[in-house]
Design a protein around this motif. Structure first.
Motif, mmCIF file in Angstrom:
data_model
loop_
_atom_site.group_PDB
_atom_site.id
_atom_site.type_symbol
_atom_site.label_atom_id
_atom_site.label_comp_id
_atom_site.label_asym_id
_atom_site.label_seq_id
_atom_site.Cartn_x
_atom_site.Cartn_y
_atom_site.Cartn_z
ATOM 1 N N HIS A 461 63.031 11.906 -15.242
ATOM 2 C CA HIS A 461 61.874 12.374 -15.371
ATOM 3 C C HIS A 461 61.425 12.436 -16.975
ATOM 4 O O HIS A 461 60.227 12.406 -17.151
ATOM 5 C CB HIS A 461 61.456 13.501 -14.761
ATOM 6 N N ALA A 462 62.535 12.760 -18.027
ATOM 7 C CA ALA A 462 62.309 12.881 -19.160
ATOM 8 C C ALA A 462 62.623 11.555 -20.047
ATOM 9 O O ALA A 462 62.513 11.879 -21.194
ATOM 10 C CB ALA A 462 63.111 13.894 -19.713
ATOM 11 N N MET A 463 62.930 10.377 -19.463
ATOM 12 C CA MET A 463 63.134 9.219 -20.030
ATOM 13 C C MET A 463 61.972 8.491 -20.585
ATOM 14 O O MET A 463 60.892 8.653 -20.082
ATOM 15 C CB MET A 463 63.842 8.192 -19.193
ATOM 16 N N VAL A 464 62.008 8.156 -21.808
ATOM 17 C CA VAL A 464 60.786 7.369 -22.285
ATOM 18 C C VAL A 464 61.544 5.743 -22.879
ATOM 19 O O VAL A 464 62.462 5.924 -23.806
ATOM 20 C CB VAL A 464 60.133 7.743 -23.675
ATOM 21 N N HIS A 465 61.203 4.889 -22.337
ATOM 22 C CA HIS A 465 61.508 3.455 -22.483
ATOM 23 C C HIS A 465 60.359 2.718 -22.836
ATOM 24 O O HIS A 465 59.603 2.274 -22.230
ATOM 25 C CB HIS A 465 62.281 2.709 -21.511
ATOM 26 N N THR A 477 53.119 4.718 -23.128
ATOM 27 C CA THR A 477 53.660 4.902 -21.908
ATOM 28 C C THR A 477 55.048 4.376 -22.016
ATOM 29 O O THR A 477 55.519 4.253 -22.882
ATOM 30 C CB THR A 477 53.054 3.734 -20.886
ATOM 31 N N THR A 478 55.773 4.601 -20.659
ATOM 32 C CA THR A 478 57.229 4.192 -20.649
ATOM 33 C C THR A 478 57.554 3.102 -19.628
ATOM 34 O O THR A 478 56.679 3.201 -18.483
ATOM 35 C CB THR A 478 57.918 5.406 -20.213
ATOM 36 N N SER A 479 58.172 2.407 -19.569
ATOM 37 C CA SER A 479 58.215 1.432 -18.478
ATOM 38 C C SER A 479 59.834 1.799 -17.551
ATOM 39 O O SER A 479 60.055 1.236 -16.474
ATOM 40 C CB SER A 479 58.848 -0.023 -18.857
ATOM 41 N N VAL A 480 60.563 2.892 -18.038
ATOM 42 C CA VAL A 480 61.443 3.527 -17.046
ATOM 43 C C VAL A 480 61.140 4.799 -16.970
ATOM 44 O O VAL A 480 60.840 5.663 -17.885
ATOM 45 C CB VAL A 480 62.932 3.291 -17.997
ATOM 46 N N GLY A 481 61.864 5.391 -15.781
ATOM 47 C CA GLY A 481 61.311 6.988 -15.487
ATOM 48 C C GLY A 481 60.248 7.352 -14.688
ATOM 49 O O GLY A 481 59.214 6.403 -14.907
ATOM 50 N N SER A 482 60.239 8.408 -14.163
ATOM 51 C CA SER A 482 59.061 8.560 -13.299
ATOM 52 C C SER A 482 57.469 8.590 -14.122
ATOM 53 O O SER A 482 56.588 8.433 -13.437
ATOM 54 C CB SER A 482 59.155 10.035 -12.531
ATOM 55 N N SER B 482 38.528 17.877 -20.627
ATOM 56 C CA SER B 482 39.842 18.338 -21.144
ATOM 57 C C SER B 482 40.741 17.263 -21.112
ATOM 58 O O SER B 482 41.681 17.058 -21.897
ATOM 59 C CB SER B 482 40.321 19.597 -20.560
ATOM 60 N N LEU B 483 40.663 16.520 -20.200
ATOM 61 C CA LEU B 483 41.510 15.354 -20.030
ATOM 62 C C LEU B 483 41.445 14.242 -21.223
ATOM 63 O O LEU B 483 42.275 13.349 -21.608
ATOM 64 C CB LEU B 483 41.436 14.464 -18.735
ATOM 65 N N ALA B 484 40.466 14.288 -22.211
ATOM 66 C CA ALA B 484 40.320 13.336 -23.302
ATOM 67 C C ALA B 484 41.210 13.600 -24.141
ATOM 68 O O ALA B 484 41.704 12.566 -24.931
ATOM 69 C CB ALA B 484 38.998 13.614 -23.778
ATOM 70 N N VAL B 485 41.817 14.704 -24.269
ATOM 71 C CA VAL B 485 43.121 14.929 -25.143
ATOM 72 C C VAL B 485 44.094 13.792 -24.971
ATOM 73 O O VAL B 485 44.834 13.336 -25.929
ATOM 74 C CB VAL B 485 43.744 16.223 -25.062
ATOM 75 N N ALA B 486 44.528 13.167 -23.795
ATOM 76 C CA ALA B 486 45.408 12.327 -23.264
ATOM 77 C C ALA B 486 45.353 11.176 -23.976
ATOM 78 O O ALA B 486 46.398 10.420 -24.369
ATOM 79 C CB ALA B 486 45.325 12.234 -21.819
ATOM 80 N N ARG B 487 44.169 10.800 -24.585
ATOM 81 C CA ARG B 487 44.063 9.300 -25.069
ATOM 82 C C ARG B 487 44.785 9.301 -26.334
ATOM 83 O O ARG B 487 45.129 8.222 -26.963
ATOM 84 C CB ARG B 487 42.585 8.881 -25.081
ATOM 85 N N PHE B 488 44.939 10.274 -27.013
ATOM 86 C CA PHE B 488 45.301 10.227 -28.438
ATOM 87 C C PHE B 488 47.208 10.662 -28.484
ATOM 88 O O PHE B 488 47.440 11.118 -29.467
ATOM 89 C CB PHE B 488 44.870 11.246 -29.283
ATOM 90 N N LEU B 489 47.768 10.826 -27.340
ATOM 91 C CA LEU B 489 48.928 11.132 -27.222
ATOM 92 C C LEU B 489 50.046 10.087 -26.739
ATOM 93 O O LEU B 489 49.654 9.043 -26.152
ATOM 94 C CB LEU B 489 49.475 12.376 -26.263
ATOM 95 N N ARG B 490 51.258 10.083 -27.158
ATOM 96 C CA ARG B 490 52.444 9.194 -26.675
ATOM 97 C C ARG B 490 53.481 9.866 -26.138
ATOM 98 O O ARG B 490 54.046 11.233 -27.139
ATOM 99 C CB ARG B 490 52.657 8.033 -27.659
ATOM 100 N N PRO B 491 54.453 9.608 -25.233
ATOM 101 C CA PRO B 491 55.481 10.493 -25.255
ATOM 102 C C PRO B 491 56.830 10.154 -25.991
ATOM 103 O O PRO B 491 56.952 8.863 -26.410
ATOM 104 C CB PRO B 491 56.063 10.227 -23.694
ATOM 105 N N VAL B 492 57.668 10.872 -26.332
ATOM 106 C CA VAL B 492 58.653 10.864 -27.102
ATOM 107 C C VAL B 492 59.964 11.523 -26.487
ATOM 108 O O VAL B 492 59.803 12.622 -26.073
ATOM 109 C CB VAL B 492 58.650 11.401 -28.613
#
Lengths: 523, 523
Positions: A461-465, A477-482, B482-492
């Protein structure tokens, strides 16, 4: 099961008539039976038409139904048994243990997405109840859910013939999101693709889903894949491959009358940063584990460690000595395709003759289509002056950049392009230096890891690929993980709908028991 | 406060030297004092450099600190008092009550995002704990959070000089995400922009944030905005405006060495579908409320009802009679700018002379820069044959499409481009027909509403102000709510980091008390 070389268009098998491709024995380069007929544009059109027809019903499958479908695919893949493993080993040249492990990962991914679908957070259900008495204006009722963006085109990857191909991560996450999928099989493993494609098509039938939910196309020419991205019924693209291939699809998608998102995972050299205390404590040990990661699977991982950064000194010398020893002893390994082998040899040869690059060592020689590992070194100033040294060499080749001091290492980090992973090797005294560097690393990569290498990608769940361009086309976005399911979704809002029209997932009383955010609070 | 016409570059005021723009009295077209100096490319460069410098510190502000900053902006805007309202009325020609309401919405948005930041779900915190004993491979520890994509360029919109301009939705959501913001002020309301810009810059100072967190540029030529989108330090773009303007920015962003996301909200005609029972029950009443929505704010809403679809019959006749009556009595209204007024007149004139279009009525004539409402009609077959009839006419103009039957109406719906909203008017007997149409509507629009019009956009958690192209450039997000905040985020993702390096939000024991998903479960 006998391979028949046919396309699978919405569950119907049909021989493609636009040329033919063949799987090769990766080790010998020998073409194998059968030939796989290439899809015509009419075949492509039909696959897209059926996908569009399947979309309204498929995207409204209930969580339990969609999850059961993903699990049926997993089951059917396992039931292919050794036939799948043997064909995949033949076509990819990957060792049997790796292929078996990859099959487990593929099946595990499908089951993970089944869990994601059942759990329901991916729908992001929200209800803001009406406030008829609010002053000065009454408040309307709003309900929100995510729906699929539409049918998705998936391009199989050469280097994960199961986990990133016909029923791999992109297909699993798109199906989980509610998107019908049209797969363009990678020409490097058509037999593997046919077997898995039939497993998916069987699951579609078993689950009583619309036949257009899944199609599999072979293509003898590039224009078919390009036409797939350009097709107006396709609403998103998943791709894993080269930078040239990915950027070509990005251009086509951006130039459509209706531009669509392309998720291309392309090019990463996955820097490994060796910190001084770690080198002093265990330089030689890191050198050996580095070579093990570099040469795994003939170095054909997106997360292969293609770049090493470190400050000069005894620790680095110990690392280099051990790494060079290990590398020199590393056996050559069969590469995925003759084309990939040729590109690898070309990339290595370019570095070998580059006048600012020193060759530290080469792995053992092997058969004609086997890749020999290679290790190179350069100085930080030369690396900074020569952008071409950042180009990925797909295979077991890596470049060590010798830095004079931490400041110069920081400048090298600042000059890096976007990456999938950055690995740090830290000893007791390195934490402060790593902390200083961390903010720069976070903007360069999707995953930062310590005292390891990026080559193992845990499906959780916490993977970022993923990562900034050119590692991928879309760092969001990520291509691996939930979390990968999110890339194929878009939100839709329903205002003041009569109860009879509200989608089941959003009904009062929450009949499906899914997580719902009411006025911003998860209830 | 005296307007000084200066740029605000990282908190420092400086006169731009590349030409000059002036606010106009929207009613008379008279240029107003002061002149606003246009930014040079050197000014732009400095704003982007300061934004990049501010980024590492600003994106790591704790939730409470970032929320307090958003609230300080809101407070400072309110403290501008009547000066802001008066200048905004002057420059926009919008009525005072509307401007006051819009100010409240702007302040409310900033406070909503402060709540979003404090609540913390937007970070999508996830922890998959290590499993050292797992077989065959031990499992690494993974932690995930969202971080800002980087500095954001915001283009102010003409039609919401407060709520979608300098401190409007895009700026608020970007700041909430942790992105420094460089605003390119809309030339239609430079004085309003300066006042609000100073309110933001003051909040930056008051909260002790890095000065590059916010800059405001005026520009006398288009190339400055284009250079802003092309600047390598800018990582995303928010834009509300015309289709030509939005697609131009999309092209620039796609052609950068590092392509970036553009969130352009562009073009929507917001179809209104009148169902038979609703027309039979209250055709005339709907006609009157339709005209009220159409003419509100001189029709200058992105969600203005520019298209009406209905099956011919007595109910539609009653609707048309009442609508035409109401429209004919509607006073002309000052438009935002002379340019918008001219475009509106041109769009209306094109429809008036179109040989497949009938003019049903025109509103009352007004002053030179006032727009007269206009209502047109055509047949479904003509609408389907003439794509140009789908083009947005920005202002109080609408086109009624008469359909022979429900099947023809469905064909018209299927031929529609992407929309922000689709409104349905339903009576007792219409629910089944609406249910049949709903799946097609969901893929055409970001918001579907019943027995109302799209012109009121509630700022909440379940709002979607977005939709498929060309309504926006990216249907995966919203620009309101409030969902507008998501557009400026990326996961690490962070793998196996020593505790001392783990970001505070992801530490063991959850010291900030934020929502965290552990092994996929919200704890």
């Amino acid at each position: 099961m006998t391979l028949n070389g046919r396309l699978l268009i919405g569950g119907a098998e049909r021989r493609g008539t636009d040329g033919e491709i063949r799987g090769l024995d990766a080790a010998s380069g020998e073409p194998q039976e059968p030939g796989f007929g290439g899809a015509t544009l009419a075949d492509l059109d039909e696959a897209c038409r059926l996908a569009a027809e399947a979309f309204p019903r498929y995207r409204e499958t209930r969580p339990a139904e969609r999850a059961a479908f993903l699990e049926a695919i997993a089951r059917n893949i396992l039931e292919l048994g050794d036939e799948l493993v043997a064909r995949c080993v033949l076509e990819s040249g990957l060792p049997r243990a790796r292929v078996e492990g990859e099959r487990n990962r593929t099946v595990g991914q499908l089951r993970l997405f089944a869990d994601v679908v059942r759990e329901g957070s991916f729908l992001d259900l929200r209800i803001d109840p009406a406030m008829p008495e609010r002053k000065p204006l009454s408040r309307v009722e709003l309900r929100l859910r995510n729906i699929s963006v539409g049918p998705v085109a998936v391009f199989g990857a050469s280097n994960f013939p199961l986990a990133f191909s016909v029923a791999g991560g992109d297909t699993a996450s798109a199906l989980a999101a509610g998107s019908p999928v049209v797969v363009k099989a990678h020409s490097a493993h058509p037999g593997t693709s046919e077997l898995v494609g039939r497993a998916v098509a069987t699951a579609v039938r078993e689950c009583g889903l619309p036949r257009g939910t899944f199609s599999l196309l072979f293509a003898s020419r590039r224009s078919v894949g390009e036409a797939l991205v350009a097709d107006p019924r396709i609403k998103a693209v998943g791709f894993t491959g080269s930078r040239a291939g990915g950027t070509a699809l990005m251009r086509i998608a951006a130039q459509r009358p209706e531009p669509i998102p392309v998720y291309a995972e392309m090019s990463s050299i996955n820097p490994v940063i060796l910190f001084p205390a770690a080198l002093a404590e265990r330089g030689a040990e890191i050198g050996r584990s580095f070579v093990a990661s570099l040469t795994m699977g003939a170095g054909q991982f997106c997360t292969n460690p293609g770049l090493v950064l470190a400050v000069e000194g005894e620790g680095l010398d110990a690392f280099l000595a051990a790494a060079t020893d290990a590398l020199t002893a590393a056996p050559a390994a069969t590469m995925l395709t003759p084309g990939i082998h040729a590109s690898y040899c070309e990339g290595v040869a370019k570095l070998a003759v580059h006048d600012r690059v020193e060759t530290l060592g080469e792995g053992r020689a092997g058969e004609r289509l086997q890749g020999r590992a290679a290790l190179f070194a350069t100085s930080a100033s030369d690396f900074l002056a020569h952008r071409e040294l950042q180009e990925e060499v797909f295979g077991a080749s890596s470049l060590v950049v010798r830095c004079r001091d931490a400041a110069e290492l920081s400048r090298v980090v600042a000059a890096l392009e976007g990456q999938l992973t950055i690995a740090l090797h830290l000893g007791e005294g390195d934490v402060e230096a790593a902390r200083t560097l961390l903010p720069e690393l976070e903007v360069k990569a999707g995953r930062i890891l310590v005292n390891g290498f990026g080559t193992g990608v845990e499906v959780g769940h916490a993977m970022v690929h993923g990562g900034p361009y050119p590692a991928t086309s879309d760092a969001r976005t990520t291509s691996v993980g939930s979390l990968a399911v999110a890339r194929f979704l878009r939100p839709v809002c329903y205002q003041d709908l009569p109860a009879a029209l509200v989608p089941e997932t959003l009904r009062d009383g929450n009949p499906l028991g899914l997580p719902v955010r009411t006025d911003g609070h998860l209830g």
